[in-house]
Scaffold this motif. Structure first.
Motif, short mmCIF file in Angstrom:
data_model
loop_
_atom_site.label_atom_id
_atom_site.label_comp_id
_atom_site.label_asym_id
_atom_site.label_seq_id
_atom_site.Cartn_x
_atom_site.Cartn_y
_atom_site.Cartn_z
N GLU A 147 0.82 -1.22 0.00
CA GLU A 147 0.00 0.00 0.00
C GLU A 147 0.85 1.27 0.00
O GLU A 147 0.44 2.29 -0.54
CB GLU A 147 -0.92 -0.02 1.22
CG GLU A 147 -1.93 1.12 1.27
CD GLU A 147 -2.84 1.03 2.49
OE1 GLU A 147 -3.61 1.98 2.72
OE2 GLU A 147 -2.77 0.01 3.20
N THR A 148 2.03 1.21 0.62
CA THR A 148 2.90 2.39 0.68
C THR A 148 4.08 2.28 -0.28
O THR A 148 5.05 3.04 -0.15
CB THR A 148 3.43 2.60 2.11
OG1 THR A 148 4.20 1.46 2.50
CG2 THR A 148 2.27 2.78 3.09
N SER A 149 4.01 1.38 -1.24
CA SER A 149 5.10 1.22 -2.20
C SER A 149 5.09 2.34 -3.23
O SER A 149 4.06 2.95 -3.50
CB SER A 149 4.99 -0.13 -2.91
OG SER A 149 3.83 -0.16 -3.73
N TYR A 150 6.26 2.57 -3.84
CA TYR A 150 6.36 3.55 -4.91
C TYR A 150 5.54 3.09 -6.12
O TYR A 150 4.94 3.92 -6.81
CB TYR A 150 7.82 3.74 -5.31
CG TYR A 150 8.04 4.75 -6.41
CD1 TYR A 150 8.00 6.11 -6.14
CD2 TYR A 150 8.27 4.34 -7.72
CE1 TYR A 150 8.19 7.04 -7.15
CE2 TYR A 150 8.47 5.26 -8.73
CZ TYR A 150 8.43 6.61 -8.45
OH TYR A 150 8.60 7.52 -9.46
N THR A 151 5.48 1.78 -6.33
CA THR A 151 4.71 1.23 -7.45
C THR A 151 3.27 1.71 -7.42
O THR A 151 2.69 2.04 -8.45
CB THR A 151 4.77 -0.31 -7.43
OG1 THR A 151 6.12 -0.72 -7.64
CG2 THR A 151 3.88 -0.90 -8.51
#
Length: 361
Positions: A15-19
């Motif tokens: 949920e907090t990934s750069y992706t």
């Protein structure tokens, strides 16, 4: 020259990934499309006009490619531009080599997996490679590159300003009065570090580009209407959250005082002056763009904005303070619980995207 802090985006698919939190960066890459297309056409036309043949090969590099859905965006735009230009002129497409660069800590495994799709396209693609390393050092052989692109990366410095770290001057003091008193010193230290780094970047790329080679760059900066005395950190919202945590004893104050994010947003004037003083490139076009036009309503919610901050800053925060991100999130949510507070905070910290197209002199 290796940064002394972990400058990479949050990896993975969480949920907090750069992706999952890079739509704003993607919108900025799309805004670079006409400048990249113009650079391709201009370079090919210049080759013909100077008596040379149409380029038989082209090497294109994206510096600071990161990972996720945006990693191939700029080189894909360049590849499409070459394909369309050759169709229009009924020329045989050149052999194209695409080179992707970022720091060694970048998630290159994900990038390489996405390269398969690009290689299966019908565009004039021959070779793709990854080049781990800092773009503040030599990356490629002399006179080998035809086009260099970089988006949302050059605001990251090679290191925090030594004048601040050596003299233990906090970049963001908890006490507002002390912070204002130190503001000129902090500003000058960050501005000087950016000047040194960007000058070095230009010198290195001038060695690696062919004669007449092009660069199209974008980076986060500050609006031209903000004067130096009103300097702000690009990471000020993050610093404000951490300062609350320090004042409440969640993180150690001395540890907070030694936290320096190697990030600086220049003005359009600063950028122009550095390019002109360094002298290796002529400016073909420079734009100052408002990134807020790319925000959707969902991005304006506290939870979405918090995920965006974490995608960018979590690795460097965790490296310095340890596993504090749950408390970071709770502190931010508490701070923004007052209606309109997040929007007000962001309004006090305006940003622009500086986009520049350069030709090697």
């Amino acid at each position: 020259m290796v940064p002394n802090q972990m400058v990479r985006m949050n990896q993975g698919q969480g949920e907090t990934s750069y992706t999952r939190n890079s739509s704003i960066q993607n919108a900025q890459q799309n805004r670079m499309k006409p400048l990249i297309e113009a650079a391709i056409v201009d370079f090919c036309s210049s080759s013909i006009n100077t008596g040379s043949l149409f380029p038989r090969k082209m090497l294109i590099a994206d510096l600071g490619c990161s990972s996720g859905p945006n990693a191939l965006a700029l080189v894909s735009i360049a590849l499409e531009a070459i394909h369309n230009h050759c169709l229009q002129l009924q020329q045989t497409p050149p052999e194209v080599c695409l080179l992707l660069n970022d720091l060694p800590e970048n998630d290159f495994n994900t990038v390489v997996k996405n390269l398969v799709t690009l290689r299966q396209s019908n565009k004039p693609l021959v070779m793709i490679g990854v080049t781990p390393g800092s773009f503040y050092e030599r990356l490629f052989t002399s006179g080998s590159l035809h086009l260099v692109c970089s988006s949302s990366s050059l605001q990251w410095l090679s290191k925090a300003p030594e004048h601040l770290t050596r003299n233990q001057i906090p970049a963001y003091d908890i006490d507002e009065h002390a912070r204002r008193e130190r503001l000129p010193i902090v500003l000058e230290a960050y501005a000087q570090q950016f000047r040194e780094d960007f000058t070095l970047f230009l010198q290195l790329r001038a060695k690696e580009l062919v004669s007449g080679g092009r660069m199209v760059l974008s980076l986060i900066g500050r609006p031209s209407y903000i004067i130096d005395s009103e300097f702000f950190h690009l990471w000020e919202i993050v610093a404000q959250i951490l300062s609350v945590m320090a004042s409440e004893g969640v993180i150690d104050k001395a540890n907070f005082d030694s936290f320096y994010v190697p990030l600086y947003g220049p003005s359009c004037k600063e950028l122009r002056e550095i390019i002109q003083e360094e002298g290796s490139f002529s400016i073909r076009e420079m734009r100052e763009q408002d990134p807020t036009t790319d925000y959707d309503n969902a991005f304006m919610t506290p939870s979405r904005f918090l995920n965006h901050l974490r995608a960018i800053f979590e690795p460097i925060i965790v490296q310095h303070f340890g596993e504090v991100m749950d408390e970071f999130a709770r502190t931010a949510e508490r701070r923004w619980s007052v209606e309109g507070s997040m929007q007000d905070e962001r309004a006090r910290n305006p940003r622009v995207m500086l986009v520049v197209s350069l030709a090697k002199a």
